[in-house]
Design a protein around this motif. Sequence first.
Motif, mmCIF file in Angstrom:
data_model
loop_
_atom_site.group_PDB
_atom_site.id
_atom_site.type_symbol
_atom_site.label_atom_id
_atom_site.label_comp_id
_atom_site.label_asym_id
_atom_site.label_seq_id
_atom_site.Cartn_x
_atom_site.Cartn_y
_atom_site.Cartn_z
ATOM 1 N N GLN A 205 3.668 5.753 6.490
ATOM 2 C CA GLN A 205 2.640 6.311 5.612
ATOM 3 C C GLN A 205 2.936 5.973 4.157
ATOM 4 O OE1 GLN A 205 2.863 10.676 4.791
ATOM 5 N NE2 GLN A 205 4.336 10.691 6.498
ATOM 6 N N THR A 206 1.906 6.052 3.314
ATOM 7 C CA THR A 206 2.055 5.670 1.915
ATOM 8 C C THR A 206 1.246 6.621 1.031
ATOM 9 O OG1 THR A 206 1.872 3.795 0.375
ATOM 10 C CG2 THR A 206 0.118 4.037 2.004
ATOM 11 N N CYS A 207 1.087 6.265 -0.223
ATOM 12 C CA CYS A 207 0.306 7.058 -1.181
ATOM 13 C C CYS A 207 -1.128 7.212 -0.684
ATOM 14 C CB CYS A 207 0.329 6.345 -2.531
ATOM 15 S SG CYS A 207 -0.804 7.004 -3.776
ATOM 16 N N ARG A 227 -3.561 1.519 5.425
ATOM 17 C CA ARG A 227 -2.164 1.708 5.823
ATOM 18 C C ARG A 227 -1.931 3.107 6.381
ATOM 19 N NH1 ARG A 227 1.422 -0.155 0.831
ATOM 20 N NH2 ARG A 227 3.018 0.916 2.072
ATOM 21 N N ASN A 228 -2.538 4.113 5.783
ATOM 22 C CA ASN A 228 -2.383 5.481 6.305
ATOM 23 C C ASN A 228 -3.107 5.660 7.629
ATOM 24 O OD1 ASN A 228 -0.682 6.831 4.395
ATOM 25 N ND2 ASN A 228 -2.353 6.785 2.920
ATOM 26 N N LEU A 229 -4.257 5.010 7.784
ATOM 27 C CA LEU A 229 -4.976 5.070 9.053
ATOM 28 C C LEU A 229 -4.100 4.513 10.175
ATOM 29 C CD1 LEU A 229 -7.629 5.579 10.646
ATOM 30 C CD2 LEU A 229 -8.325 3.264 9.992
ATOM 31 N N GLU A 230 -3.406 3.405 9.896
ATOM 32 C CA GLU A 230 -2.533 2.802 10.901
ATOM 33 C C GLU A 230 -1.284 3.654 11.130
ATOM 34 O OE1 GLU A 230 -1.843 -1.000 9.174
ATOM 35 O OE2 GLU A 230 -3.877 -1.756 9.607
ATOM 36 N N ALA A 231 -0.741 4.231 10.047
ATOM 37 C CA ALA A 231 0.490 5.027 10.172
ATOM 38 C C ALA A 231 0.288 6.267 11.025
ATOM 39 C CB ALA A 231 0.998 5.421 8.785
#
Length: 386
Positions: A205-207, A227-231
């Motif tokens: 996850q990221t910002c 990126r958050n959707l994938e995380a």
Amino acid sequence: MPEPACPPAPPTGAASLAALADRCVQCGLCLPACPTYALDRIEAESPRGRIALARAWSQGRMAATPAGEAHLDHCLGCRACERACPAGVEYGTLLLAARAEQRQRRRPALRQRLLEALVARPRLLGALLGTYRRAHPLLPAAWRLLPRPPSPALRPVRSVPAAGARPRVAVFEGCVARAYEGPVRDALGRLCEALGVALVAPSAQTCCGSLHAHAGDTAGHARLAQRNLEAFAGSSQVITLASGCHEAIAAALPRDMAVDAFDYLHAHGGRLRFRPLHARVALHLPCTQRGAGGAAAMLALLARVPGLEVHRLDAGTGCCGAAGSRMLLDPVRAAAHRQPLLDRIQRLEPDRVLSANIGCRLHLDLGAGRRLEHPLELLAAQLATD
């Protein structure tokens, strides 16, 4: 991969912006709710003034000037005007669209670009904040732009699921909050543990991307959302701790997947019991919490602590002025917005000061000279375990 609940970027282009702006009837009912209008008392620092400027620029009827751009910069994005508007103007969406156009005609400041690069790299940011924590006592006051981060959490949230039959939910850690909210994540972990729920924190996850979106960087915001959707693809539910991040995470993930921590605890915490605490607390309601939910559930949970005396901080417009990066990019104006709240805290002389948003806590902490707490820390400390 499931689709996100709504598009990660605001509509752009003159037609889209004009359509949003045309809903404004210029009635002025938003003016008393606007922090920047309260500070400057000029039309260009009001919501309807900014709407008029953005529409004129977008349609090519007026050239953008440094003074006009500054008025757009000053907006805190609190969206108090949106809640006061009888015509239903979607000011938050309009602001993001106007800032996206602004970024095309004007390169953002170096400090803004550095902030965007750092928060998109949480591990690097965490390492830098770790160095800042160790060096903080030696730094001159002018270099202490943020409060000193706490020591690393003793019980970090698991990065991989634990074995066992307990239900598991994911927690969103954010960017700067990774270094500052270890005690808050620990508090959430203890409260969820009392409910028989385990927390996990996906490492990828990221910002949330709010800082990018509010600076007009729609492409950067979209990359972080993806990126958050994938995380969180393997999670059934994601708990958010910072009200300033919740809306962006909720938009990036499938519908109803993201839930505010207070809403989650209030919905599932019927068997949570709290020990008495005879104390006076000052409670700041962040603008994002007033707009995105969680406030009612938070107040209901605090009301279950016997003896607790809660005073809401509503001095001025109630906005502290942090506004994501504004406390770092424009500290003088941010401090002016904060001052009524600091004066109210001084008059109340509370035992503790609470706020549910990381940016607000850091900004108020700097001005008040005392550590502000997330309400979850108080609730976890009073949790009855017998």
